[in-house]
Design a protein around this motif. Structure first.
Motif, PDB file in Angstrom:
ATOM      1  N   GLN A  57      71.338  33.049  31.020  1.00  0.00           N
ATOM      2  CA  GLN A  57      72.466  32.167  31.341  1.00  0.00           C
ATOM      3  C   GLN A  57      73.054  32.451  32.715  1.00  0.00           C
ATOM      4  O   GLN A  57      73.554  31.549  33.365  1.00  0.00           O
ATOM      5  N   ASP A  58      73.009  33.685  33.153  1.00  0.00           N
ATOM      6  CA  ASP A  58      73.614  34.082  34.423  1.00  0.00           C
ATOM      7  C   ASP A  58      72.528  34.145  35.496  1.00  0.00           C
ATOM      8  O   ASP A  58      71.767  35.109  35.564  1.00  0.00           O
ATOM      9  N   VAL A  59      72.456  33.101  36.311  1.00  0.00           N
ATOM     10  CA  VAL A  59      71.444  33.030  37.371  1.00  0.00           C
ATOM     11  C   VAL A  59      72.077  32.532  38.666  1.00  0.00           C
ATOM     12  O   VAL A  59      73.081  31.827  38.651  1.00  0.00           O
ATOM     13  N   LEU A  60      71.463  32.901  39.772  1.00  0.00           N
ATOM     14  CA  LEU A  60      71.827  32.371  41.072  1.00  0.00           C
ATOM     15  C   LEU A  60      70.835  31.262  41.380  1.00  0.00           C
ATOM     16  O   LEU A  60      69.622  31.480  41.317  1.00  0.00           O
ATOM     17  N   ILE A  61      71.335  30.079  41.681  1.00  0.00           N
ATOM     18  CA  ILE A  61      70.478  28.921  41.918  1.00  0.00           C
ATOM     19  C   ILE A  61      70.528  28.556  43.393  1.00  0.00           C
ATOM     20  O   ILE A  61      71.601  28.327  43.942  1.00  0.00           O
ATOM     21  N   ILE A  62      69.350  28.512  44.004  1.00  0.00           N
ATOM     22  CA  ILE A  62      69.235  28.159  45.413  1.00  0.00           C
ATOM     23  C   ILE A  62      68.416  26.875  45.504  1.00  0.00           C
ATOM     24  O   ILE A  62      67.244  26.851  45.121  1.00  0.00           O
ATOM     25  N   THR A  74      64.386  20.573  67.629  1.00  0.00           N
ATOM     26  CA  THR A  74      64.630  22.008  67.453  1.00  0.00           C
ATOM     27  C   THR A  74      63.918  22.578  66.239  1.00  0.00           C
ATOM     28  O   THR A  74      63.833  23.781  66.083  1.00  0.00           O
ATOM     29  N   GLY A  75      63.420  21.737  65.363  1.00  0.00           N
ATOM     30  CA  GLY A  75      62.739  22.257  64.183  1.00  0.00           C
ATOM     31  C   GLY A  75      62.913  21.346  62.989  1.00  0.00           C
ATOM     32  O   GLY A  75      63.276  20.177  63.134  1.00  0.00           O
ATOM     33  N   LEU A  76      62.666  21.887  61.828  1.00  0.00           N
ATOM     34  CA  LEU A  76      62.768  21.153  60.582  1.00  0.00           C
ATOM     35  C   LEU A  76      64.135  21.418  59.966  1.00  0.00           C
ATOM     36  O   LEU A  76      64.447  22.555  59.605  1.00  0.00           O
ATOM     37  N   LEU A  77      64.946  20.400  59.862  1.00  0.00           N
ATOM     38  CA  LEU A  77      66.277  20.557  59.281  1.00  0.00           C
ATOM     39  C   LEU A  77      66.186  20.636  57.769  1.00  0.00           C
ATOM     40  O   LEU A  77      65.502  19.841  57.126  1.00  0.00           O
ATOM     41  N   ARG A  78      66.887  21.623  57.213  1.00  0.00           N
ATOM     42  CA  ARG A  78      66.932  21.816  55.770  1.00  0.00           C
ATOM     43  C   ARG A  78      68.373  22.083  55.354  1.00  0.00           C
ATOM     44  O   ARG A  78      69.153  22.638  56.124  1.00  0.00           O
ATOM     45  N   THR A  79      68.670  21.725  54.131  1.00  0.00           N
ATOM     46  CA  THR A  79      69.935  22.174  53.551  1.00  0.00           C
ATOM     47  C   THR A  79      69.607  23.196  52.478  1.00  0.00           C
ATOM     48  O   THR A  79      68.604  23.083  51.770  1.00  0.00           O
ATOM     49  N   ILE A  80      70.456  24.188  52.404  1.00  0.00           N
ATOM     50  CA  ILE A  80      70.345  25.219  51.372  1.00  0.00           C
ATOM     51  C   ILE A  80      71.685  25.272  50.657  1.00  0.00           C
ATOM     52  O   ILE A  80      72.722  25.518  51.285  1.00  0.00           O
ATOM     53  N   SER A  81      71.653  25.017  49.363  1.00  0.00           N
ATOM     54  CA  SER A  81      72.855  25.092  48.537  1.00  0.00           C
ATOM     55  C   SER A  81      72.684  26.236  47.545  1.00  0.00           C
ATOM     56  O   SER A  81      71.609  26.392  46.968  1.00  0.00           O
ATOM     57  N   VAL A  82      73.745  27.003  47.370  1.00  0.00           N
ATOM     58  CA  VAL A  82      73.684  28.147  46.465  1.00  0.00           C
ATOM     59  C   VAL A  82      74.795  27.989  45.433  1.00  0.00           C
ATOM     60  O   VAL A  82      75.948  27.719  45.781  1.00  0.00           O
ATOM     61  N   ARG A  83      74.426  28.141  44.152  1.00  0.00           N
ATOM     62  CA  ARG A  83      75.392  28.048  43.054  1.00  0.00           C
ATOM     63  C   ARG A  83      75.193  29.217  42.096  1.00  0.00           C
ATOM     64  O   ARG A  83      74.119  29.810  42.067  1.00  0.00           O
ATOM     65  N   ALA A  84      76.206  29.479  41.321  1.00  0.00           N
ATOM     66  CA  ALA A  84      76.166  30.585  40.366  1.00  0.00           C
ATOM     67  C   ALA A  84      76.524  30.074  38.979  1.00  0.00           C
ATOM     68  O   ALA A  84      77.284  29.107  38.844  1.00  0.00           O
ATOM     69  N   THR A  85      75.970  30.734  37.945  1.00  0.00           N
ATOM     70  CA  THR A  85      76.229  30.278  36.573  1.00  0.00           C
ATOM     71  C   THR A  85      76.847  31.345  35.673  1.00  0.00           C
ATOM     72  O   THR A  85      76.930  31.139  34.467  1.00  0.00           O
ATOM     73  N   PRO A 137      79.075  35.593  35.673  1.00  0.00           N
ATOM     74  CA  PRO A 137      79.841  36.585  36.419  1.00  0.00           C
ATOM     75  C   PRO A 137      79.026  37.353  37.471  1.00  0.00           C
ATOM     76  O   PRO A 137      79.497  37.556  38.585  1.00  0.00           O
ATOM     77  N   ARG A 138      77.845  37.779  37.135  1.00  0.00           N
ATOM     78  CA  ARG A 138      77.043  38.544  38.104  1.00  0.00           C
ATOM     79  C   ARG A 138      76.627  37.656  39.275  1.00  0.00           C
ATOM     80  O   ARG A 138      76.769  38.039  40.433  1.00  0.00           O
ATOM     81  N   SER A 139      76.123  36.464  38.987  1.00  0.00           N
ATOM     82  CA  SER A 139      75.711  35.573  40.070  1.00  0.00           C
ATOM     83  C   SER A 139      76.909  35.085  40.892  1.00  0.00           C
ATOM     84  O   SER A 139      76.803  34.885  42.096  1.00  0.00           O
ATOM     85  N   GLU A 140      78.061  34.940  40.267  1.00  0.00           N
ATOM     86  CA  GLU A 140      79.281  34.560  40.997  1.00  0.00           C
ATOM     87  C   GLU A 140      79.678  35.662  41.974  1.00  0.00           C
ATOM     88  O   GLU A 140      80.133  35.384  43.090  1.00  0.00           O
ATOM     89  N   ALA A 141      79.506  36.923  41.578  1.00  0.00           N
ATOM     90  CA  ALA A 141      79.810  38.040  42.495  1.00  0.00           C
ATOM     91  C   ALA A 141      78.857  38.033  43.690  1.00  0.00           C
ATOM     92  O   ALA A 141      79.280  38.273  44.827  1.00  0.00           O
ATOM     93  N   ILE A 142      77.584  37.752  43.448  1.00  0.00           N
ATOM     94  CA  ILE A 142      76.619  37.669  44.552  1.00  0.00           C
ATOM     95  C   ILE A 142      77.011  36.524  45.482  1.00  0.00           C
ATOM     96  O   ILE A 142      77.038  36.692  46.706  1.00  0.00           O
ATOM     97  N   LEU A 143      77.316  35.368  44.921  1.00  0.00           N
ATOM     98  CA  LEU A 143      77.689  34.211  45.735  1.00  0.00           C
ATOM     99  C   LEU A 143      78.945  34.491  46.562  1.00  0.00           C
ATOM    100  O   LEU A 143      78.993  34.163  47.752  1.00  0.00           O
ATOM    101  N   ALA A 144      79.929  35.115  45.972  1.00  0.00           N
ATOM    102  CA  ALA A 144      81.161  35.440  46.703  1.00  0.00           C
ATOM    103  C   ALA A 144      80.854  36.364  47.891  1.00  0.00           C
ATOM    104  O   ALA A 144      81.383  36.188  48.981  1.00  0.00           O
ATOM    105  N   ALA A 145      79.985  37.333  47.683  1.00  0.00           N
ATOM    106  CA  ALA A 145      79.611  38.244  48.774  1.00  0.00           C
ATOM    107  C   ALA A 145      78.796  37.527  49.834  1.00  0.00           C
ATOM    108  O   ALA A 145      78.951  37.798  51.032  1.00  0.00           O
ATOM    109  N   LEU A 146      77.953  36.581  49.446  1.00  0.00           N
ATOM    110  CA  LEU A 146      77.177  35.798  50.416  1.00  0.00           C
ATOM    111  C   LEU A 146      78.064  34.938  51.292  1.00  0.00           C
ATOM    112  O   LEU A 146      77.776  34.712  52.461  1.00  0.00           O
ATOM    113  N   GLU A 147      79.139  34.433  50.725  1.00  0.00           N
ATOM    114  CA  GLU A 147      80.041  33.536  51.439  1.00  0.00           C
ATOM    115  C   GLU A 147      80.902  34.244  52.469  1.00  0.00           C
ATOM    116  O   GLU A 147      81.487  33.605  53.325  1.00  0.00           O
ATOM    117  N   LYS A 148      80.977  35.569  52.400  1.00  0.00           N
ATOM    118  CA  LYS A 148      81.811  36.331  53.348  1.00  0.00           C
ATOM    119  C   LYS A 148      81.176  36.380  54.705  1.00  0.00           C
ATOM    120  O   LYS A 148      80.026  36.354  54.918  1.00  0.00           O
TER     121      LYS A 148
END
Length: 155
Positions: free
Chosen positions: A116-121, A131-142, A144-155
């Motif tokens: 249930q707790d995964v980081l989704i990219i 300049t290159g190939l434009l991409r979007t990268i979206s990151v979500r959490a499902t 507590p553990r993945s939310e902590a990773i996402l919060a640290a990534l956003e800093k």
């Protein structure tokens, strides 16, 4: 979290930032069409974790295991399972929540097997420019553990 990147290096820089945050038991889902950058992201993560050997796609083997200094990295590509799934019969769930980090491509084919707790990219191609190939990268959490990773990534 949502980013627009236009180089391989920018994609791999985000992966390297994530590599500093993951720990055994984490599960990361990489979603995107063919050519969206899943392998590029995985290569950046593996390199930042200290894996020096070439990273091969596990498309035909389903799972490749790489040893970092501290834990195994399980790279799963379940595309060949198709819409029928079948991960439960193959025992893929034993790669989740254990002593390693699981990185899964095409996870939609094994949804019922995932923790249930995964980081989704989510990676998607936007366009090619000078300049290159434009991409979007979206990151979500499902959870507590993945939310902590996402919060640290956003800093």
């Amino acid at each position: 979290m949502r980013l627009t990147v236009n180089t391989v290096e920018e994609t791999q820089t985000l992966a390297a930032r994530l590599a500093k945050l993951v720990q055994p038991g984490d599960t990361i889902l990489l979603n995107g069409d063919l050519g969206a950058g899943k392998t590029t992201f995985t290569q950046g993560l593996a390199r930042a974790l200290g894996i020096r050997r070439p990273l091969k796609s596990p498309t035909f083997t389903l799972v490749r295991e790489y040893q970092t200094e501290n834990f195994p990295l399980y790279h799963l590509d379940v595309y060949r399972l198709g819409e029928e799934g079948g991960g439960d019969e193959l025992g893929l769930a034993e790669y989740f929540g254990g002593e390693g980090v699981a990185l899964i491509e095409w996870s939609e084919f094994i949804q019922s097997e995932l923790p249930q707790d995964v980081l989704i990219i989510d990676l998607s191609r936007l366009d090619q420019d000078e300049t290159g190939l434009l991409r979007t990268i979206s990151v979500r959490a499902t959870g507590p553990r993945s939310e902590a990773i996402l919060a640290a990534l956003e800093k």
